[in-house]
Design a protein around this motif. Sequence first.
Motif, PDB file in Angstrom:
ATOM      1  N   THR A   4     -10.692 -17.193   9.408  1.00  0.00           N
ATOM      2  CA  THR A   4     -10.638 -15.870   9.110  1.00  0.00           C
ATOM      3  C   THR A   4      -9.452 -15.658   8.141  1.00  0.00           C
ATOM      4  OG1 THR A   4      -9.875 -14.994  11.063  1.00  0.00           O
ATOM      5  CG2 THR A   4     -12.273 -14.778  10.508  1.00  0.00           C
ATOM      6  N   ASP A  18     -24.120  -7.244   6.012  1.00  0.00           N
ATOM      7  CA  ASP A  18     -24.128  -6.305   7.257  1.00  0.00           C
ATOM      8  C   ASP A  18     -25.169  -6.791   8.216  1.00  0.00           C
ATOM      9  OD1 ASP A  18     -23.139  -4.523   8.887  1.00  0.00           O
ATOM     10  OD2 ASP A  18     -23.841  -2.629   7.855  1.00  0.00           O
ATOM     11  N   SER A  38     -20.584 -16.518  17.652  1.00  0.00           N
ATOM     12  CA  SER A  38     -19.799 -15.387  17.778  1.00  0.00           C
ATOM     13  C   SER A  38     -19.785 -14.731  16.395  1.00  0.00           C
ATOM     14  CB  SER A  38     -18.359 -15.726  18.323  1.00  0.00           C
ATOM     15  OG  SER A  38     -18.589 -16.409  19.545  1.00  0.00           O
ATOM     16  N   ARG A  40     -20.304 -11.695  15.484  1.00  0.00           N
ATOM     17  CA  ARG A  40     -19.602 -10.235  15.644  1.00  0.00           C
ATOM     18  C   ARG A  40     -18.239 -10.376  15.618  1.00  0.00           C
ATOM     19  NH1 ARG A  40     -18.055  -7.651  19.708  1.00  0.00           N
ATOM     20  NH2 ARG A  40     -19.039  -8.756  21.263  1.00  0.00           N
ATOM     21  N   ILE A  41     -17.789 -11.451  16.336  1.00  0.00           N
ATOM     22  CA  ILE A  41     -16.093 -11.493  16.763  1.00  0.00           C
ATOM     23  C   ILE A  41     -15.635 -12.204  15.293  1.00  0.00           C
ATOM     24  CG2 ILE A  41     -14.207 -12.974  17.877  1.00  0.00           C
ATOM     25  CD1 ILE A  41     -16.270 -12.993  20.348  1.00  0.00           C
ATOM     26  N   ARG A  43     -16.590 -11.409  12.320  1.00  0.00           N
ATOM     27  CA  ARG A  43     -16.445 -10.147  11.420  1.00  0.00           C
ATOM     28  C   ARG A  43     -15.530  -9.156  11.728  1.00  0.00           C
ATOM     29  NH1 ARG A  43     -21.293  -5.614   9.656  1.00  0.00           N
ATOM     30  NH2 ARG A  43     -19.544  -4.458   8.554  1.00  0.00           N
ATOM     31  N   GLN A  44     -15.232  -9.062  13.083  1.00  0.00           N
ATOM     32  CA  GLN A  44     -14.229  -8.203  13.479  1.00  0.00           C
ATOM     33  C   GLN A  44     -12.870  -8.581  13.108  1.00  0.00           C
ATOM     34  OE1 GLN A  44     -15.081  -7.963  17.966  1.00  0.00           O
ATOM     35  NE2 GLN A  44     -16.163  -6.055  17.520  1.00  0.00           N
ATOM     36  N   MET A  45     -12.723 -10.113  13.169  1.00  0.00           N
ATOM     37  CA  MET A  45     -11.454 -10.686  12.748  1.00  0.00           C
ATOM     38  C   MET A  45     -11.320 -10.507  11.139  1.00  0.00           C
ATOM     39  SD  MET A  45     -10.903 -14.246  14.752  1.00  0.00           S
ATOM     40  CE  MET A  45     -12.430 -14.669  15.437  1.00  0.00           C
ATOM     41  N   GLU A  47     -12.341  -7.988   9.624  1.00  0.00           N
ATOM     42  CA  GLU A  47     -11.902  -6.525   9.336  1.00  0.00           C
ATOM     43  C   GLU A  47     -10.541  -6.291   9.383  1.00  0.00           C
ATOM     44  OE1 GLU A  47     -14.910  -4.666  12.011  1.00  0.00           O
ATOM     45  OE2 GLU A  47     -16.391  -4.672  10.455  1.00  0.00           O
ATOM     46  N   TYR A  48      -9.792  -6.513  10.611  1.00  0.00           N
ATOM     47  CA  TYR A  48      -8.818  -5.979  10.921  1.00  0.00           C
ATOM     48  C   TYR A  48      -7.512  -6.897  10.089  1.00  0.00           C
ATOM     49  CZ  TYR A  48      -7.896  -9.863  14.437  1.00  0.00           C
ATOM     50  OH  TYR A  48      -7.737 -11.109  15.124  1.00  0.00           O
TER      51      TYR A  48
END
Length: 123
Positions: A4, A18, A38, A40-41, A43-45, A47-48
Amino acid sequence: HKLTTHLVKQYDVIAIEDLKTKNFQKNHHLAKSIANASWRIFRQMLEYKCEWYGKKLIAVDPKNTSRICSKCGYNSGAKPLEIREWTCSKCQTKHDRDINAAVNILHKGSTKLNGQGLAMVTS
């Protein structure tokens, strides 16, 4: 984390589907693989890290990304997951399912950028 970070540092804009992983986990053939991946994780990484580095993450509606011909726009309908390659019945373009979906995600993402262009990068 390494992947990421690499993606976010390398590209100014990243377009992803999405995806609702809970819906995929209802499919008993895919549930374990998706839970292990993982998504979802990941994608979260993205995003931030995009926020940290001032980059843009665009999440597009995944509807029909693997069904629509990326060349002519014809919707050829549902295909079982084991179909990895297909030929558009309208324009006769041969597609790899995943590459075709990636091009369609790129097209959808570029419409969200208010006229700025996106380019597909493959490794």
